[in-house]
Write a protein that holds these residues in place. Sequence first.
Motif, PDB file in Angstrom:
ATOM      1  N   UNK A 313     -47.878  12.225   5.949  1.00  0.00           N
ATOM      2  CA  UNK A 313     -48.044  12.183   4.492  1.00  0.00           C
ATOM      3  C   UNK A 313     -47.232  11.053   3.876  1.00  0.00           C
ATOM      4  N   UNK A 314     -46.035  10.816   4.415  1.00  0.00           N
ATOM      5  CA  UNK A 314     -45.218   9.717   3.912  1.00  0.00           C
ATOM      6  C   UNK A 314     -45.865   8.372   4.238  1.00  0.00           C
ATOM      7  N   UNK A 315     -46.458   8.276   5.412  1.00  0.00           N
ATOM      8  CA  UNK A 315     -47.229   7.069   5.758  1.00  0.00           C
ATOM      9  C   UNK A 315     -48.319   6.825   4.719  1.00  0.00           C
ATOM     10  N   UNK A 316     -49.069   7.869   4.424  1.00  0.00           N
ATOM     11  CA  UNK A 316     -50.200   7.738   3.505  1.00  0.00           C
ATOM     12  C   UNK A 316     -49.737   7.360   2.104  1.00  0.00           C
ATOM     13  N   UNK A 317     -48.624   7.930   1.664  1.00  0.00           N
ATOM     14  CA  UNK A 317     -48.114   7.617   0.326  1.00  0.00           C
ATOM     15  C   UNK A 317     -47.728   6.152   0.204  1.00  0.00           C
ATOM     16  N   UNK A 318     -47.156   5.600   1.258  1.00  0.00           N
ATOM     17  CA  UNK A 318     -46.718   4.203   1.213  1.00  0.00           C
ATOM     18  C   UNK A 318     -47.845   3.215   1.474  1.00  0.00           C
ATOM     19  N   UNK A 319     -48.970   3.714   1.998  1.00  0.00           N
ATOM     20  CA  UNK A 319     -50.093   2.819   2.288  1.00  0.00           C
ATOM     21  C   UNK A 319     -51.239   2.972   1.289  1.00  0.00           C
ATOM     22  N   UNK A 320     -50.945   3.555   0.136  1.00  0.00           N
ATOM     23  CA  UNK A 320     -51.935   3.591  -0.930  1.00  0.00           C
ATOM     24  C   UNK A 320     -52.197   2.156  -1.406  1.00  0.00           C
ATOM     25  N   UNK A 321     -53.324   1.906  -2.097  1.00  0.00           N
ATOM     26  CA  UNK A 321     -53.727   0.519  -2.383  1.00  0.00           C
ATOM     27  C   UNK A 321     -52.951  -0.133  -3.529  1.00  0.00           C
TER      28      UNK A 321
END
Length: 643
Positions: A313-321
């Motif tokens: 989830x932390x990965x996804x939060x930091x890889x938002x556009x």
Amino acid sequence: MNAPLIASLLMPFQNACAMMPRSAFTKASILKHFLIIPNHYRSERMTTPSPFLPTTLKEMQTLGWSQPDVILVTGDSYIDSPAIGAAVVGRTLEKAGFKVAIIAQPDIQTAEEITRLGEPALFWGVTGGSLDSMVANYTASGKRRKKCDYTPGGENSRRPDRAVIAYTNLIRRHFKGSQTPIVLGGIEASLRRLPHYDAWQKRIRGSILFDAKADYLLYGMGERSVVELAQALEKGESPEAVRGLCWKSAKPVEGFTLLPDLEKIKKDHDAFETMFLQFKTHADALTASGLCLKHDTRYLVQNPPQKPLTSQELDEANELPFTRELHPHYAKSGQVRALETIRFSIATHRGCYGECSFCAIALHQGRTVTSRSEASVLRETEHLASLKGFKGYILDAGGPTANMYGFECGKKLKKGACTHRSCLFPKVCPSLRPDHAKLMSLMKKMRNLPGIKKVFSASGIRPDLIHADKTHGEAYLRDIITHHTSGQLKIAPEHIDEKTLALMGKPLTNLHRFRKKFQEFTDKAGKPQFLTYYFMAAHPGCGEKEMKQLADFCRETLHTKPEQAQIFTPTPATLSTLIYVTERDPLTKKPVFVEKRPEAKERQKAILHQTAPKRQTGSKSLKQGKSQRSPKKSGRSRVKKKG
């Protein structure tokens, strides 16, 4: 303080502030437990991300929106970056399918800016920005700050005092009779959610949820909570069960811990201390109870904390556009200094083991450290390398403290953080088992990617974690000094007086030993580098005598005149502020000296800054046993390249 560079060493400061708002009751007397939102207010879901979240009516029209679901109002300018809380929350909601708009730093004297997008369908989200607005606007001595790194042009003229309250009042004033909830979030709301000491008014204030007359407050890092809240409101349901939420109630919640009421807290230091210690005890997501506190005629209810994000989830939060740019609407007024650092910086982890008494990072981000996956960090590194203006340098890869990546206490993950001891104080807990191997591997892979010249570690490091890692600690320090230091390595010993350090929740750093290793590895690397120390003046327990001892130590042992020294500021929701107010140690109940006179605080700082290093003779290097003359720029211990 070991706060990240991104947050200007304040909570990091680097992502110190990825938390934001949520929704709230409308008029509770009518709706009680359910917030009903008519179907015609529910708009079509977003399917693709927009280049920027819209901030003007023209942008909304281009996107085909008649009304946003959520409008975020923030004390920072709109920088679309993973280091800016409003942007993170906005992008997170966008990914969940909600239409989100942002109004940054609205003029509180007129209706023009706050009304330009109309009213949101679900809720207003209000945040003071990346810093508490009073910390952003005033120095520890109470002087008005002239500059702001989060305002276009750099002039500190756009963020009002008590921004959360000011913006909420602004909305209420120009949307009279509206039933749309106002949700508070961000560092200012998070740390002021319970009754707290306000250093600028020198009194105990009530919860900001009540002071602002808002509906709900989301505390901590709010990505998961804000989506749950938005989904509840979209369905016409009450969000009262959302973890990480504060709300108002006519009566206490069964099973929740009852704290002393507001009137007692304002009058009685014992009650204030009891409230704070209970609040601190119930701060871990795995063990915390909900809290209730009578606030005038109603009750403040704090639900248990939201669970930390998983690594994925932390990965996804930091890889938002994220565009990693200042929105063009605000760029017309000038650039923001913060962007110079955060545009090409990467957060590798979140949370802090430190739990220093004067710092709110562990309270806001949590004591559990979540590390991003190596693959995610490498993808972000490659993405930065592809951006316009990138010159090959990652300016910071880290978190609240750089060397907390890649390890965590197994007991804490299963049973929650200990309530009887800290992970790092008085010494590193054996259960933590610091291991820098994963961090070393990550940093090596980052610096070897195409287009990368240097990856700097600017967040500051904890020497005690390095010393506790008997397998990889020394190798990590050598690696950092050789490959990842941009001229100066930052550490935050804060003081050398053991009684003062105990009140700070900081261990005594063996600075002589650490400095010796730094000099050894710097000499081998053949680089002219500095060791920068961060010290604190006027913390509870510290008087002029203790500052003179520190000054003598800096002169005689470190051979430096410290440049990075700050006066303690009693910010809300910290243990140090509790001691500042009660003038006693909450554990031993023994009295503590507290310096409260502004001129005396400045005098403590001056004692350290006026320390002149003893002049050294001879030209031999430090490795050969003689100290070099101190560099022209004070506060740094320099090692020159041999030869």
